[in-house]
Scaffold this active site. Sequence first.
Site, short mmCIF file in Angstrom:
data_model
loop_
_atom_site.label_atom_id
_atom_site.label_comp_id
_atom_site.label_asym_id
_atom_site.label_seq_id
_atom_site.Cartn_x
_atom_site.Cartn_y
_atom_site.Cartn_z
N TYR A 134 3.27 29.31 69.86
CA TYR A 134 4.18 28.37 69.22
C TYR A 134 3.60 27.68 67.98
O TYR A 134 4.26 26.81 67.41
CB TYR A 134 4.61 27.29 70.23
N LYS A 159 -2.30 36.35 81.33
CA LYS A 159 -2.15 37.80 81.21
C LYS A 159 -3.48 38.34 80.70
O LYS A 159 -3.53 39.07 79.70
CB LYS A 159 -0.96 38.10 80.28
N ASP A 214 3.27 38.48 85.20
CA ASP A 214 4.33 39.37 85.72
C ASP A 214 4.44 39.23 87.24
O ASP A 214 5.53 39.17 87.80
CB ASP A 214 4.08 40.83 85.29
N ASP A 256 7.49 28.43 79.26
CA ASP A 256 8.89 28.37 78.84
C ASP A 256 9.74 29.27 79.74
O ASP A 256 10.78 28.87 80.27
CB ASP A 256 9.01 28.81 77.38
N ASP A 301 12.45 28.21 83.15
CA ASP A 301 13.88 28.53 83.26
C ASP A 301 14.15 29.26 84.57
O ASP A 301 15.15 28.98 85.26
CB ASP A 301 14.35 29.41 82.09
C1 IPM Z 1 12.43 24.68 75.56
C2 IPM Z 1 13.12 25.50 74.48
C3 IPM Z 1 12.30 25.51 73.20
C4 IPM Z 1 10.96 26.17 73.53
C5 IPM Z 1 12.98 26.21 72.00
C6 IPM Z 1 14.28 25.53 71.65
C7 IPM Z 1 12.10 26.28 70.80
O1 IPM Z 1 13.40 26.77 74.94
O2 IPM Z 1 12.15 23.49 75.33
O3 IPM Z 1 12.20 25.21 76.65
O4 IPM Z 1 10.85 27.40 73.53
O5 IPM Z 1 10.02 25.43 73.80
MN MN Z 2 13.05 27.03 77.10
#
Ligand code: IPM
Ligand code: MN
Length: 358
Positions: A142, A193, A226, A250, A254
């Site tokens: 990032y 990884k 993985d 990230d 999710d």
């Molecule tokens: C998050 C989002 C961000 C990230 C994006 C919007 C850049 O997905 O906060 O999880 O990848 O960190």
């Molecule tokens: Mn995200």
Amino acid sequence: MPETAGKIRIAVIPGDGIGKEVIPEACKVIEAAARAGGRAAEMVSFDWGADRYLADGVTLPADAPEMFRREFDAILLGAMGDPRVPSNQHAADILLGLRAKLDLYANVRPCILLDKKYTPLAGRSETDIRFTVIRENTEGLYVGVGGFFKKGTADEVALQEEVNTRKGVERVIRFACEFARRNGLKKLCMSDKSNALTFGHDLWQRVYHELRPEYPDIAFSHLYVDTLVMQMVRDPSQFEVIVTCNLFGDIASDLGAQLAGGLGLAGSGNIHPGSVSLFEPVHGSAPNIAGRGIANPVGSVLTSAMMLAHLGWDRESRWLDAAVRASLREGKTTPDLGGSMGTKELGDWLARHVAGHS
Ligand code: IPM
Ligand code: MN
Ligand code: NAD
């Protein structure tokens, strides 16, 4: 912030899309908690986001990080992202910019199932899905180091460098260990990884092995990423704290959010211990449902609960948490969870529940 702090000052950045719908509901619930607790939460709103960027080019003003450090106890952010800004420039400047410039190196993302009817995993209940992803939040892929060569030609080269520093890796693994201790947790899984990324993730391996002896009370484990995501689905009950790099965190957060009921419920804190920190729901601006008044405000409310706890308002934080649990138990939900409530209607319901504590 001492437990007795009677007044807190919050910078509020609703941002784009459903951020502008869910954050006002979270603010309403925070206000209800402050009132019920005989305290004051002052909230100051900032209009940074796609609209502002498209209107006058402003993303994150240069003095913003210093202003937040000086004048605010915390930042509450909705979401950044708008189809009219395909470059995502404003999100990079505002969201990634604040993470970097405020050095918010630990992104804490709890994946805790509050009510078993909302997990997609068959036969799993609240005791099985109770882990937190700690995502390194200032380095990795990032950092924006890279570039194009021969862009737009058949010979194009695009480079995106992953940056891992000794200091950055050590501090986030330590943070995860301290987080586990503070919360009475024993199991910590470090995921990388290193079998393929033989430089950057070799550093993660070495730091991990060096730190382990300092925390004899913690049961450490390691999984390649993985395998990690496979195990999160196969048997999430084996995890308490997961620490990993920026990109893997990230993705894993999710997935973890969905195991715990969905993105609409997931909160997070971007933390620099002892300095102003930023709290935001895990979800994005959801352009597919924005403007319809049906976004789930619970992710922002649980984010606010994390923020209040971080600021020492433990009692108020528990009230927010209790209101959310009650709403889920009673099936008071937005359409993403099969209910029929609107964003504002659910926000009002949660605020009333919190006010009931006064
Ligand atoms: C998050 C989002 C961000 C990230 C994006 C919007 C850049 O997905 O906060 O999880 O990848 O960190
Ligand atoms: Mn995200
Ligand atoms: P998203 O999280 O916005 O949406 C993914 C799916 O989840 C969509 O179907 C959406 O409707 C649903 N969803 C998300 N939050 C919800 C809520 N509160 N209530 C009900 N349903 C909800 O992810 P995306 O579609 O990949 O990204 C959209 C935009 O948001 C992009 O510009 C992306 O870069 C940005 N984004 C920003 C952040 C952030 O600011 N922290 C996080 C993720 C994505």
